[in-house]
Write a protein that holds these residues in place. Structure first.
Motif, short mmCIF file in Angstrom:
data_model
loop_
_atom_site.label_atom_id
_atom_site.label_comp_id
_atom_site.label_asym_id
_atom_site.label_seq_id
_atom_site.Cartn_x
_atom_site.Cartn_y
_atom_site.Cartn_z
N GLY A 51 -89.13 -25.28 29.95
CA GLY A 51 -89.26 -23.84 29.73
C GLY A 51 -88.92 -23.41 28.32
O GLY A 51 -88.78 -22.21 28.07
N ASN A 52 -88.83 -24.37 27.40
CA ASN A 52 -88.47 -24.05 26.02
C ASN A 52 -89.51 -24.65 25.08
O ASN A 52 -89.80 -25.86 25.16
CB ASN A 52 -87.09 -24.61 25.70
N GLU A 53 -90.05 -23.84 24.19
CA GLU A 53 -91.09 -24.34 23.32
C GLU A 53 -91.21 -23.48 22.06
O GLU A 53 -90.75 -22.35 22.01
CB GLU A 53 -92.44 -24.36 24.05
N TRP A 54 -91.81 -24.09 21.04
CA TRP A 54 -92.18 -23.34 19.84
C TRP A 54 -93.44 -23.93 19.25
O TRP A 54 -93.82 -25.06 19.55
CB TRP A 54 -91.06 -23.31 18.80
N ALA A 69 -90.11 -19.51 22.40
CA ALA A 69 -89.28 -18.87 23.42
C ALA A 69 -88.40 -19.92 24.08
O ALA A 69 -88.85 -21.04 24.36
CB ALA A 69 -90.13 -18.17 24.47
N ASP A 70 -87.16 -19.56 24.31
CA ASP A 70 -86.22 -20.38 25.07
C ASP A 70 -85.88 -19.64 26.36
O ASP A 70 -85.56 -18.45 26.32
CB ASP A 70 -84.94 -20.63 24.25
N HIS A 71 -85.96 -20.33 27.48
CA HIS A 71 -85.82 -19.63 28.76
C HIS A 71 -84.42 -19.05 28.95
O HIS A 71 -84.22 -18.19 29.80
CB HIS A 71 -86.18 -20.55 29.92
N GLU A 72 -83.44 -19.52 28.18
CA GLU A 72 -82.09 -18.98 28.29
C GLU A 72 -81.88 -17.77 27.38
O GLU A 72 -80.85 -17.10 27.49
CB GLU A 72 -81.06 -20.06 27.93
N CYS A 73 -82.85 -17.50 26.53
CA CYS A 73 -82.68 -16.42 25.54
C CYS A 73 -83.94 -15.56 25.45
O CYS A 73 -84.35 -15.17 24.35
CB CYS A 73 -82.38 -17.01 24.16
N ARG A 103 -97.92 -16.81 27.89
CA ARG A 103 -96.48 -16.64 28.00
C ARG A 103 -95.99 -15.67 26.95
O ARG A 103 -96.45 -15.69 25.80
CB ARG A 103 -95.77 -17.99 27.81
N GLU A 104 -95.01 -14.83 27.33
CA GLU A 104 -94.40 -13.94 26.36
C GLU A 104 -93.62 -14.77 25.35
O GLU A 104 -92.85 -15.67 25.72
CB GLU A 104 -93.45 -12.94 27.02
N GLN A 105 -93.79 -14.47 24.09
CA GLN A 105 -93.07 -15.18 23.04
C GLN A 105 -91.77 -14.44 22.70
O GLN A 105 -91.77 -13.21 22.55
CB GLN A 105 -93.94 -15.31 21.79
N GLY A 106 -90.69 -15.19 22.59
CA GLY A 106 -89.39 -14.57 22.37
C GLY A 106 -89.13 -14.21 20.92
O GLY A 106 -88.32 -13.33 20.63
N PHE A 107 -89.80 -14.91 19.99
CA PHE A 107 -89.59 -14.61 18.57
C PHE A 107 -90.84 -14.97 17.78
O PHE A 107 -91.67 -15.77 18.21
CB PHE A 107 -88.38 -15.36 18.00
N ALA A 108 -90.96 -14.35 16.63
CA ALA A 108 -92.01 -14.67 15.67
C ALA A 108 -91.43 -14.52 14.27
O ALA A 108 -90.84 -13.49 13.94
CB ALA A 108 -93.22 -13.75 15.85
N ASP A 126 -78.87 -10.75 21.28
CA ASP A 126 -77.76 -11.49 20.69
C ASP A 126 -78.12 -12.93 20.38
O ASP A 126 -77.40 -13.63 19.66
CB ASP A 126 -76.51 -11.44 21.58
N ASN A 127 -79.25 -13.40 20.92
CA ASN A 127 -79.73 -14.74 20.59
C ASN A 127 -81.23 -14.80 20.90
O ASN A 127 -81.64 -14.52 22.04
CB ASN A 127 -78.98 -15.81 21.39
N ASP A 128 -82.02 -15.15 19.92
CA ASP A 128 -83.46 -15.27 20.15
C ASP A 128 -83.89 -16.70 20.49
O ASP A 128 -85.06 -16.96 20.75
CB ASP A 128 -84.26 -14.74 18.96
N GLY A 129 -82.93 -17.63 20.49
CA GLY A 129 -83.22 -19.00 20.86
C GLY A 129 -83.50 -19.92 19.68
O GLY A 129 -83.67 -21.13 19.86
#
Length: 248
Positions: A51-54, A69-73, A103-108, A126-129
């Motif tokens: 569940g974690n990728e970039w 995106a990291d599934h924990e963040c 998939r929704e991306q957690g950061f760019a 507080d953390n983008d992963g």
């Protein structure tokens, strides 16, 4: 180099250095050495199957983007209006739309040819992963450790020391950016031969199935080999009207 939480643009190595390390791992993966980094269409994709990728994409004019995106963040992706793509017009909007449909991306983060940048985060993030996903590319030593760990080797053993020397040569050649195809063939043959001799749960090929030619092909496509230009995605010219992340 350490990553803070949440990540900051200045935490990232310069694009060409980050690309060199990621592309070197993708080259090894293509030949049979496990690293969870795959190259295709001007993009190095890392996916840990948990569940974690970039994805790191090279664009024309010396620019690039990093998304993941990291599934924990990734709780912040559900914030109404959260949009990590509020950036320059040249960003690859078509590619972003394809990613967001899956998939929704957690950061760019984007590289304009000189510096990294991203949106200003709301206080709730507080953390983008970034610190969880990219630390192994922060230094040459950590990148080498990543591969050796995937070979199920233990530190301070003869095998670890042997592998570290071989993989350091691969990474140094990538970071130098001036290695000839002959030099690349030599270091990749040594690295893949070493990987083939390890008893690792992540190495799923027989020794005669390791493929130096496949590794060389990725090294060429990513611009690691002298005389070969890296493939690039075209920059675009403005955000499509009405486009938002995660349509619907």
């Amino acid at each position: 180099m350490e990553f803070r939480t949440p990540g900051r643009p200045e935490d990232l190595p310069p694009f060409d250095l980050l690309w060199a390390r990621a592309a070197a791992l993708a080259s090894l993966e293509a030949g049979g050495g496990a690293s969870q980094h795959v190259y295709a269409d001007a993009v190095v994709h890392h996916d840990d199957a948990g569940g974690n990728e970039w994805r790191l994409a090279r664009l024309d004019d010396g620019r690039g983007v990093l998304v993941g995106a990291d599934h924990e963040c990734d709780e912040h992706v559900d914030i109404e209006g959260y949009d990590p793509y509020v950036g320059p017009d040249w960003l690859p909007w078509t590619w972003f739309a394809e990613l967001e449909s899956g998939r929704e991306q957690g950061f760019a983060y984007w590289w304009d040819g000189a510096v990294w940048d991203r949106i200003d985060y709301p206080d709730i993030i507080d953390n983008d992963g970034l610190n969880l996903l990219l630390t192994h590319l922060s230094t040459t030593e950590r990148t080498v450790e990543r591969v050796l760990n995937f070979l199920d080797l233990r530190e301070s053993t003869n095998e670890w020391e042997e592998g570290a020397l071989i993989l350091t040569r691969v990474l140094e050649l990538a970071e130098r950016g001036s290695g000839t195809e002959e030099e690349w063939r030599e270091v990749l043959e040594a690295a893949l031969d070493f990987a083939a001799r390890q008893d690792s749960q992540y190495v799923n090929r027989a020794k005669d199935e390791f493929d130096v030619a496949a590794s060389i092909a990725v090294a060429r496509a990513t611009g690691l080999v002298k005389g070969f230009d890296a493939e690039v995605k075209p920059a675009e010219n403005g955000r499509p009207q009405g486009w938002v992340p995660r349509p619907g």
